[in-house]
Write a protein that holds these residues in place. Structure first.
Motif, PDB file in Angstrom:
ATOM      1  N   LEU A 410       0.822  -1.207   0.000  1.00 56.45           N
ATOM      2  CA  LEU A 410       0.000   0.000   0.000  1.00 56.45           C
ATOM      3  C   LEU A 410       0.864   1.268   0.000  1.00 56.45           C
ATOM      4  N   ALA A 433     -11.809  -2.043   4.633  1.00 58.33           N
ATOM      5  CA  ALA A 433     -11.629  -0.648   4.215  1.00 58.33           C
ATOM      6  C   ALA A 433     -12.966   0.031   3.967  1.00 58.33           C
ATOM      7  N   VAL A 525      -7.470   1.026  -3.674  1.00 65.81           N
ATOM      8  CA  VAL A 525      -8.245   0.391  -2.596  1.00 65.81           C
ATOM      9  C   VAL A 525      -9.733   0.675  -2.796  1.00 65.81           C
ATOM     10  N   ASP A 529     -12.244  -4.095   0.754  1.00 60.44           N
ATOM     11  CA  ASP A 529     -10.909  -4.711   0.782  1.00 60.44           C
ATOM     12  C   ASP A 529     -10.465  -4.830   2.235  1.00 60.44           C
ATOM     13  N   ILE A 531      -7.302  -4.523   4.902  1.00 62.38           N
ATOM     14  CA  ILE A 531      -5.986  -3.898   5.057  1.00 62.38           C
ATOM     15  C   ILE A 531      -5.384  -4.378   6.364  1.00 62.38           C
ATOM     16  N   VAL A 542      -2.517  -3.918   1.660  1.00 59.54           N
ATOM     17  CA  VAL A 542      -3.887  -4.278   1.326  1.00 59.54           C
ATOM     18  C   VAL A 542      -3.832  -5.745   0.917  1.00 59.54           C
TER      19      VAL A 542
END
Ligand code: FES
Length: 600
Positions: A410, A433, A525, A529, A531, A542
């Motif tokens: 990321l 996320a 992102v 998702d 993380i 991610v």
């Protein structure tokens, strides 16, 4: 007490100069009013004309033959942090004249955090260019840089580094604390804390209005360990400020004595010709970075110190800085990391008390602006005494430094987290996320009742980096969604390519680079998702495989330029600003980076 020591030592230094040295200083053809002549093709005429005009100010020939000390006047009716600049200038002038020089103040841009649209960071480089060019354009043998509010100290140091005229920093000093119903208040840690309470419904309209009038009760800079206090302490460790100068409150009489001593020292500095490049070496930047870690200082300082170092061809090595962080404890118990305020640090001995504890880790042979080494300054400082603001090296507030440098899929270049201001249980966290595509999107949706968010989620803000916002605003402290705040949620993991005020706190990953507006992975992102933040392992990832990231990268489109992006300073900024790890400076202002700090 300490300030008296400074003044005595400084004036004694100048008196120790021989009369021949003083005479040489005053008659050198490249000094005083003879410097930086306007170009008419006839230098004698240029000087004749200059003297004709400056005599309209009422100066005598004797005054005009003296070493000229420029003083940056950063007063502005918009800048309460610089409210005391006029009286500081008077004290600096007194010091200059006591030491036999001619003080001349000149205006520069002044930046206050709350009066700089879209954000003060957007204007820092402009102020640095202004300072550099005015120092270069006008005759002065040395310059006293008066800064204070967050961006002003780095901007002045950047300009002075590039101009390389002998320079000495004086800060306006921190505010004294306010009080509300028996509780001490400080800008702006308590501004954010109490605003969060208001958002959560714990404080009503009348009380928050009352608090508003008590958060900033005097002239001076924010009185917690925010960016202004951090930069002041780091500048003292860097050697560009007289010992003891960082923590004196703005309204304390010692602040004026420090100003007088600074003016007097500037005259000697001019004669000695000690330039910023001789003081701000890679080893001096190491000392400054140690200070940043030990004070649990503002994350903004990483960006600023990289920019100052960059002007001298020095690259701040973030991996080496992270290694420093593992061996440099947090020693200072100040908000937002701890409990005290800057006037407590002043009473506890100021930056000297911190440097004394850090001594085994410092480069003590670095020359400082008073002509002595850092080690000599510490050896001659007043002895320590019992206090509870600066912890001993053996009994620190936190074993590791305040800031950790992260990398991962990321943030391939870097990201940072202020671990000393985070919730310990969130430093290792995996969550879903919840993505906001821009500051506008954040403002529009974060408080909606139908926002799909839980306290375990990770808030992601895109397009708030150096080019994206533009100017990398302090919006990394994303507000806790109102519906969670009402449930008592105080902290969540938040990730962005923005910055965060040094006065803020929380489990917040900042400065993600490359930023999303230029296609960094943060732009890829999506909601839902997962993380993973692994602070101990220094990772931020991610949980997507490379193939999926590549697919999204191919589909990514840069944000549409706005009409205002194509002219003036904004165009210059967007064309030239670098990423956070390079200080967000303009690339064309820097020489080639051929040295590193930390060097180990
Ligand atoms: Fe100026 Fe905080 S707003 S130092």
């Amino acid at each position: 007490m300490r300030a008296f020591v400074i003044i005595a030592a400084t004036i004694l230094d100048f008196r120790e100069m021989t009369s021949r040295e003083k005479a040489e200083a005053m008659t050198d053809t490249k000094r005083g009013m003879r410097r930086a002549l306007t170009s008419y093709g006839d230098e004698a005429f240029s000087l004749f004309l200059r003297k004709a005009f400056i005599k309209a100010m009422g100066y005598s020939d004797d005054a005009l033959a003296r070493p000229v000390i420029g003083i940056t006047n950063t007063f502005s009716g918009y800048n309460a942090c610089h409210r005391n600049v006029p009286e500081l200038i008077e004290a600096v002038k007194r010091g200059v004249m006591l030491a036999g020089g001619l003080p001349v103040e000149f205006p520069t841009i002044s930046l206050h955090e709350s009066f700089s649209h879209p954000t003060s960071m957007y204007l820092r480089n402009l102020m640095s260019i202004d300072a550099e060019e005015m120092i270069r354009a006008q005759p002065m043998d040395a310059v006293v840089l008066i800064g204070g509010c967050d961006k002003t100290v780095p901007a002045l140091l950047m300009g002075a580094a590039s101009a390389n005229t002998p320079a000495i920093m004086l800060v306006t000093g921190p505010m004294i604390t306010g009080a509300h119903r028996g509780e001490r208040l400080g800008a702006c840690t308590d501004c954010r804390r109490l605003w969060a309470k208001f958002r959560a419904g714990e404080i009503d309209e009348a009380e928050i209005t009352d608090i508003n009038a008590r958060l900033a009760p005097s002239a001076g800079t924010c009185m917690v360990m925010g960016t202004a206090s951090t930069m002041a302490c780091m500048t003292e460790a860097l050697g560009m400020m007289l010992p003891g100068g960082a923590a004196i409150p703005a309204v304390h009489a010692d602040r004026l004595r420090a100003a007088e001593a600074t003016g007097a020292r500037a005259v000697t500095l001019a004669a000695e010709g000690i330039t910023p490049q001789r003081i701000m070496t890679p080893h001096a930047f190491e000392n400054s970075l140690r200070m940043l870690l030990a004070i649990g200082g503002s994350t903004n300082a990483i960006v600023h110190i990289a920019a100052v170092a960059g002007r001298l061809g020095i690259q701040i090595d973030l991996e080496a800085f992270d290694r420093f962080g593992r061996e440099t404890p947090v020693l200072v118990d100040l908000k937002p990391t701890g409990q005290h305020y800057m006037d407590d640090l002043f009473k506890a001995g100021g930056a000297t008390a911190i440097l004394r504890e850090l001594k085994p880790l410092l480069n003590l042979d670095c020359v400082t602006v008073n002509g002595r080494t850092l080690g000599e300054n510490l050896d001659s400082a007043a002895p320590p005494f019992p206090q509870d603001v600066v912890h001993s090296f053996a009994n620190p507030l936190f074993r590791e430094g305040g800031i950790a440098v992260l990398r991962g899929n990321l943030a391939p270049n870097c990201a940072i987290i202020k671990q000393s201001a985070a919730t310990p249980s969130l430093l290792q966290h995996t969550g879903r996320a919840v993505v906001f595509a821009s500051l506008e999107d954040l403002a529009e949706r974060v408080d909606r009742e139908d926002l799909d968010v839980t306290a375990e989620d990770i808030l992601v803000l895109q397009n708030a980096g150096p080019k994206g916002a533009p100017g990398m605003p302090e919006s990394g402290y994303l507000p806790i969604p109102r519906k969670l705040a009402r449930q008592g949620v105080k902290d969540m993991v938040r990730i962005s390519d923005a910055r965060m005020s040094g006065t803020a706190f929380g489990s917040i990953v900042l400065h993600v680079s490359p930023e999303s507006a230029i296609g960094g992975p943060l732009a890829l992102v999506r909601n839902g998702d997962h993380i993973k933040l692994d602070t101990a392992g220094r990772r931020i990832d991610v949980l997507l495989d490379d193939a999926e990231l590549d697919r999204r990268r191919r589909a990514w489109r840069a944000p549409e330029p706005r009409p205002e992006d194509n002219r003036g300073y904004r165009k210059l900024f967007l064309d030239s600003v670098e990423q956070a790890e390079h200080g967000c400076d303009f690339g064309f202002l820097k020489p080639p980076l051929d040295r590193r700090a930390p060097s180990r």
